[in-house]
Structures are given as C-alpha cells and as structure tokens.
Design a protein around this motif. Structure first.
Motif, mmCIF file in Angstrom:
data_model
loop_
_atom_site.group_PDB
_atom_site.id
_atom_site.type_symbol
_atom_site.label_atom_id
_atom_site.label_comp_id
_atom_site.label_asym_id
_atom_site.label_seq_id
_atom_site.Cartn_x
_atom_site.Cartn_y
_atom_site.Cartn_z
ATOM 1 N N VAL A 123 -3.071 4.666 -4.900
ATOM 2 C CA VAL A 123 -4.034 4.608 -3.800
ATOM 3 C C VAL A 123 -3.888 5.871 -2.965
ATOM 4 O O VAL A 123 -2.876 6.562 -3.029
ATOM 5 C CB VAL A 123 -3.853 3.350 -2.897
ATOM 6 C CG1 VAL A 123 -4.041 2.069 -3.684
ATOM 7 C CG2 VAL A 123 -2.528 3.365 -2.186
ATOM 8 N N THR A 124 -4.901 6.156 -2.160
ATOM 9 C CA THR A 124 -4.867 7.349 -1.316
ATOM 10 C C THR A 124 -4.099 7.067 -0.028
ATOM 11 O O THR A 124 -3.918 5.905 0.357
ATOM 12 C CB THR A 124 -6.292 7.802 -0.940
ATOM 13 O OG1 THR A 124 -6.879 6.807 -0.093
ATOM 14 C CG2 THR A 124 -7.140 8.035 -2.182
ATOM 15 N N GLU B 88 -5.286 7.642 2.814
ATOM 16 C CA GLU B 88 -6.263 7.059 3.738
ATOM 17 C C GLU B 88 -6.339 5.541 3.571
ATOM 18 O O GLU B 88 -6.429 4.801 4.552
ATOM 19 C CB GLU B 88 -7.642 7.694 3.548
ATOM 20 C CG GLU B 88 -8.621 7.293 4.620
ATOM 21 C CD GLU B 88 -8.139 7.548 6.053
ATOM 22 O OE1 GLU B 88 -8.370 6.664 6.901
ATOM 23 O OE2 GLU B 88 -7.523 8.594 6.333
ATOM 24 N N GLN B 89 -6.276 5.062 2.352
ATOM 25 C CA GLN B 89 -6.258 3.611 2.127
ATOM 26 C C GLN B 89 -4.990 3.003 2.724
ATOM 27 O O GLN B 89 -5.030 1.915 3.308
ATOM 28 C CB GLN B 89 -6.339 3.312 0.630
ATOM 29 C CG GLN B 89 -7.679 3.656 0.024
ATOM 30 C CD GLN B 89 -7.652 3.616 -1.485
ATOM 31 O OE1 GLN B 89 -6.820 4.251 -2.123
ATOM 32 N NE2 GLN B 89 -8.574 2.857 -2.062
ATOM 33 N N THR B 90 -3.891 3.717 2.601
ATOM 34 C CA THR B 90 -2.618 3.246 3.154
ATOM 35 C C THR B 90 -2.671 3.219 4.677
ATOM 36 O O THR B 90 -2.210 2.271 5.307
ATOM 37 C CB THR B 90 -1.460 4.131 2.649
ATOM 38 O OG1 THR B 90 -1.533 4.202 1.230
ATOM 39 C CG2 THR B 90 -0.117 3.591 3.069
ATOM 40 N N ALA C 258 0.833 -1.205 0.000
ATOM 41 C CA ALA C 258 0.000 0.000 0.000
ATOM 42 C C ALA C 258 0.867 1.254 0.000
ATOM 43 O O ALA C 258 0.556 2.229 -0.690
ATOM 44 C CB ALA C 258 -0.946 -0.005 1.193
ATOM 45 N N ARG D 228 -5.321 2.801 6.490
ATOM 46 C CA ARG D 228 -6.169 1.661 6.887
ATOM 47 C C ARG D 228 -5.386 0.356 6.832
ATOM 48 O O ARG D 228 -5.520 -0.501 7.714
ATOM 49 C CB ARG D 228 -7.421 1.601 6.023
ATOM 50 C CG ARG D 228 -8.467 2.644 6.409
ATOM 51 C CD ARG D 228 -9.835 2.344 5.824
ATOM 52 N NE ARG D 228 -9.846 2.290 4.373
ATOM 53 C CZ ARG D 228 -10.114 3.318 3.571
ATOM 54 N NH1 ARG D 228 -10.391 4.493 4.085
ATOM 55 N NH2 ARG D 228 -10.121 3.162 2.272
#
Length: 92
Positions: A60-61, A63-65, A51, A67
C-alpha cells in the motif's frame, strides 16, 4: 521491503496535557500505534498497524497508511488542533 519511509508534512497528534508529537515517518507511526495503551486498543488502531506493515512490504502507499492513521487518531480524539487545552482552560 521498506525499512522506513519519511513523509512530509508530519502528522501532529496530541499526547498528554497539551503536548504535541509529530509523526514524520512510517517507523514513528508504527511505534506510536504499538505504544498506544492496551486498555484503549481499537479496531481502527489495528487497521492502522496492518497498514504500516503493508506499506513496509510495499503493498500500500504511504498516503493510504496516513489515512488509516488519521482515522484512528480522529476516533481516539488525538488529532492536534493547535489549541493548547491548558491555556484554554485557564481562560475559561
């Protein structure tokens, strides 16, 4: 390609006996994951590293990272709770 990406608020993790480490950027997150003891490598750690790499590439954002990192940290039992385990043990 993104070199580093600071984020706020930082993610606090427990390291050592009651010590807290704030992870405040993509680079710090990736370094922490890569420094994780090899004997404790997990599938979630590998996902979080991927990520980070995907975030650096802009796929990816952050925020995804975050999470993905939090899933790893929860599974590893290192999410900072604000409770000092040394103080807690002394009271017991």
């Amino acid at each position: 390609m993104i070199e580093d990406l600071p984020f706020d608020p930082p993610i606090a993790v427990a390291v050592g006996a009651g010590f807290k480490r704030d992870i405040a950027s993509l680079a710090e997150m990736q370094n922490f994951l890569k420094e994780w003891p090899p004997a404790e490598d997990t599938r979630l750690q590998k996902i979080a590293i991927k990520a980070c790499e995907a975030a650096r590439a802009g796929h990816v954002t952050i925020e995804q990272t975050r999470r993905a990192f939090m899933a790893f940290a929860k599974a590893a039992g290192i999410v900072w709770t604000g409770v000092d385990p040394v103080t807690t043990l002394r009271r017991a």
